[in-house]
Design an enzyme around this catalytic site. Structure first.
Site, short mmCIF file in Angstrom:
data_model
loop_
_atom_site.label_atom_id
_atom_site.label_comp_id
_atom_site.label_asym_id
_atom_site.label_seq_id
_atom_site.Cartn_x
_atom_site.Cartn_y
_atom_site.Cartn_z
N ILE A 1 -7.57 29.83 50.36
CA ILE A 1 -7.49 28.77 49.35
C ILE A 1 -7.34 27.41 50.01
O ILE A 1 -6.85 26.46 49.40
CB ILE A 1 -6.35 29.04 48.36
CG1 ILE A 1 -4.99 29.05 49.06
CG2 ILE A 1 -6.57 30.35 47.63
CD1 ILE A 1 -3.82 29.12 48.10
N GLU B 1 4.80 27.74 51.74
CA GLU B 1 5.64 27.05 50.76
C GLU B 1 6.89 26.41 51.34
O GLU B 1 7.48 25.51 50.72
CB GLU B 1 6.03 28.04 49.65
CG GLU B 1 4.84 28.45 48.82
CD GLU B 1 5.07 29.74 48.03
OE1 GLU B 1 5.23 29.63 46.80
OE2 GLU B 1 5.08 30.83 48.62
#
Length: 718
Positions: A484, A679
């Protein structure tokens, strides 16, 4: 001659045989640009909305203009005769969906579109107009006439809402260790504050798009998502199909950040409906406004944190109560207390998670779900403890370093938070900081510094991979991974090359296709760890059985059984973020001047790409701190900033001097020793910025974003 030229002219060393015990070639740990980079920058890469398709029809989504109620009448008479229109799908003729379909939180009514006349939230899709071109579909959609019976809506989120209830325990029960109330009563210093964060959206560059068609008896899908295999399984369940009848490809994704994770996006549900009804390939691409309206977001949170400490800074108690909004259509957990359970030692720890069902779209994971708002609350409160004790915030954190999991009592696989804090402090010259607030001026600007520590759970989830030794000496690696934008193609090629002991040029990687077998998605910072485990073991298996005379030869591996044998331990990545800000008290403007992040993220496969991810994550954290805020009109219940003009994110002018680097780390029991980096860059950054703003101004910011009006001072020089 420059380095690049001399490298290109150097003779290529002979490739080692795969059946020797030669040492690795060093593919892991080397900085290499992403393999698909040239294709992306030259425009050769096709995203989901770009795939050429013959005889293609287009669907245009029509959304509700009320927040709650029912459709009284949906008049299609003006739209159906319009040029190119093939039909309109609504609740009266749509295929019936399986109401049990959902995510791992259970059934999700957010994906059960066009099943009734009920309107459960603003922007709910109520129809899909299908035509030969997108322009024709849009024109016909504007010709639909819809009448509603509007009902009172409730979008007023608060922790004491009458519908508030205990949150799902999907990720474990709330913590109760020791006697929190007694320890708070015995504490020399007690911080008791509330911290508030707004709704946040993924805001990926690429809008959501899906194309669906039938190839014989098989449903083919090209979609923008983060988990092709998981999405294929959900589609099969939703549409009552055999999983073998569904194939999902997601070759290139222009950002996801959780908004394109393992559930079926509305564009995909509607595209499949349309191809079932019209027996044509149908593409549905959401507009930017529709992405904000009907794609899941991070829920708003309201958190109360109480921390009690002795005069020497030893924590006696941490009490963290986190409330967050959910939809009445689906369950979800914004696990804000995750860090509280693992980051600091205390005699007593208590956490409580409360879900508040209101009339909104079902929220879902966005960029460090739970930990991003949870870190802001916990690390702000820790800074407030240091302030009241007159202690260095760094020293407070170091003084409360746990030996084992504070709640679980389990050993840590590796815990390198102290290394992150110490090295970050050295590079940031933290020792020279005057810890008193509002003491440093540069002209009319106040200057402040702050820090935050954080962790993010590490590990792997079941995935499979297959590797084929081809007759020409190359190797084809097939794994249902998803790229992604994080560089999965490049990283996984390096892992395969090193474990096979061949140059990267001899590895052909196949990813982003549900037909490649079960695999976790690019989410939860577990994609790379999950996929590399499967690749590493498949490579070892192939090497042990390979006979050059018997090519092609394939070996496969599924990590499910091995994962079940992992010893119980606390597994986390760690980081320390240091920040310097300037604040103009006359205008309320906050500028981040410098960000430094030190990270313990296991073995780093590709430092170039890992730094890129971490810097990007820190920029997202800057956006969370200063800009991002999904705003609803209380009267209508609708979002009022559903575009990138009204929903502010960090731009080039907002991005300061950012440095991300690593401390040595390794995750035992997981092949290649990797942890996720997706993250953790985001998680601690907002807290570090908020703490720096306090240090600059002496005013604590407990609500995000830190807007101008929250910082503006009537008498800035006082």
């Amino acid at each position: 001659m420059d380095d690049a030229s001399s490298t290109s002219l150097s003779p290529t060393p002979p490739a080692p045989s795969v059946d020797t015990n030669e040492p690795p070639l060093g593919a892991i740990g080397a900085s290499r640009p992403r393999v698909e980079g040239p294709a992306k920058v030259t425009g050769a890469v096709r995203y989901a909305a770009d795939e050429p398709m013959g005889d293609l029809a287009h669907g245009w989504v029509v959304t509700s203009t009320v927040t709650r109620g029912r459709i009284r009448e949906l008049d299609t008479s003006a739209a159906l005769p319009m040029p190119g229109v093939l039909g309109v799908i609504d609740h009266r003729n749509a295929p019936r969906l399986n109401p049990e379909a959902g995510s791992f939180f259970g059934p999700d009514g957010g994906m059960h579109l066009l099943q009734s006349e009920e309107i459960p939230h603003s922007g709910r899709p109520i129809a899909l107009v299908v035509a030969r071109s997108a322009e024709q579909a849009r024109s016909a959609a504007m010709a639909l006439r819809v009448t509603y019976d509007e009902e009172p809506h409730d979008v007023d989120f608060s922790p004491d809402h009458p519908a508030a209830r205990p949150a799902t325990s999907h990720f474990g029960e709330d913590a109760t260790v020791g006697d929190v109330d007694a320890e708070l009563a015995a504490s020399a210093v007690v911080v008791d504050e509330r911290y508030v964060t707004p709704e946040e959206h993924g805001a990926a560059m690429e809008p959501h798009s899906a194309t669906a068609w039938w190839d014989g008896e098989r449903l083919q899908i090209v979609d923008s998502n983060q988990a092709p295999f998981l999405v294929a399984m959900t589609v099969a369940t939703l549409f009552h199909l055999d999983p073998k009848e569904v194939r999902v490809q997601s070759l290139h994704v222009g950002g996801g950040f959780g908004s394109k994770s393992g559930t079926c996006g509305p564009q995909l549900v509607l595209a499949v409906m349309a191809t079932k009804m019209f027996d044509l390939p149908v593409r549905v691409t959401l507009t930017r406004t529709q992405v904000f309206q009907i794609v899941s977001m991070r829920p708003a949170t309201d958190q109360r944190v109480r921390i009690g400490a002795d005069p020497d800074g030893r924590l006696r108690a941490i009490d963290h109560a986190a409330a967050f909004e959910i939809s009445k259509l689906a369950d979800y957990l914004e696990n804000c207390t995750e860090l509280t359970n693992t980051l600091y030692a205390a005699r007593a720890i208590r956490t409580r998670r409360t879900a508040v069902p209101i009339d909104i779209l079902p929220p879902y994971s966005v960029r460090g779900p739970g930990t991003t708002p949870g870190s802001f609350a916990l690390e702000s409160a820790m800074d407030e403890v240091a302030e009241r004790l007159g202690m260095d915030p760094l020293e407070l954190r170091l003084r409360n370093e746990p030996a084992v999991g504070p709640v679980t009592g389990l050993p840590f696989s590796r815990r390198n938070l102290v290394a992150c804090l110490m090295e970050g402090a050295r590079r940031f010259s933290w020792a020279t900081r005057d810890h008193r607030p509002r003491t440093r001026w540069e002209g009319h600007l106040l200057v402040g510094t702050g820090l935050a520590a954080t962790s993010f759970s590490a590990g792997a989830l079941p995935s499979s991979a297959s590797i084929t030794a081809e007759t020409d000496g190359t190797f084809t690696v097939a794994v249902g991974a998803s790229d992604i934008g994080q560089g999965a193609r490049t990283a996984l090629t390096a892992v395969a090359a090193e474990t096979l002991c061949v140059p990267s040029e001899r590895v052909r990687l196949l990813i982003a296709d549900s037909d490649l077998g079960p695999a976790w998605g690019a989410s939860g910072s577990r994609g790379t760890a999950s996929w590399t485990w499967a690749i590493t073991e498949a490579a070892a298996k192939l090497r042990s059985q390979l006979d050059d005379a018997a090519r092609p030869q394939t070996a496969s591996y599924d990590t499910t059984e091995a994962l079940g044998k992992l010893p119980l331990m606390e597994r986390h990545a760690y980081s320390a973020v240091f920040c310097e800000v300037t604040v103009d008290p006359a205008t309320g403007e906050v500028r981040v001047r410098r960000l430094l992040g030190m990270f313990a993220v296991g073995r780093v496969i590709n430092p170039l790409l890992a730094r890129s991810q971490l810097v990007g994550g820190m920029i997202m954290g800057l956006s969370t701190a200063l800009h991002e805020e999904g705003v609803r009109d209380a009267a209508t219940g609708r979002h009022i900033n559903t575009d990138l003009a009204g929903y502010h994110i960090a731009a080039h002018a907002d991005v300061p001097d950012i440095e991300a680097d690593f401390v040595p780390d390794y995750e035992p029991d997981i092949p290649a020793g990797v942890k996720g980096v997706g993250e953790i860059g985001t998680v601690g950054t907002a807290a570090a910025i908020a703490n720096a703003v306090w240090h600059a101004t002496g005013l604590r910011q407990r609500s995000l974003p830190i807007r101008l009006d929250r910082v503006l001072e009537e008498r800035p020089g006082s």
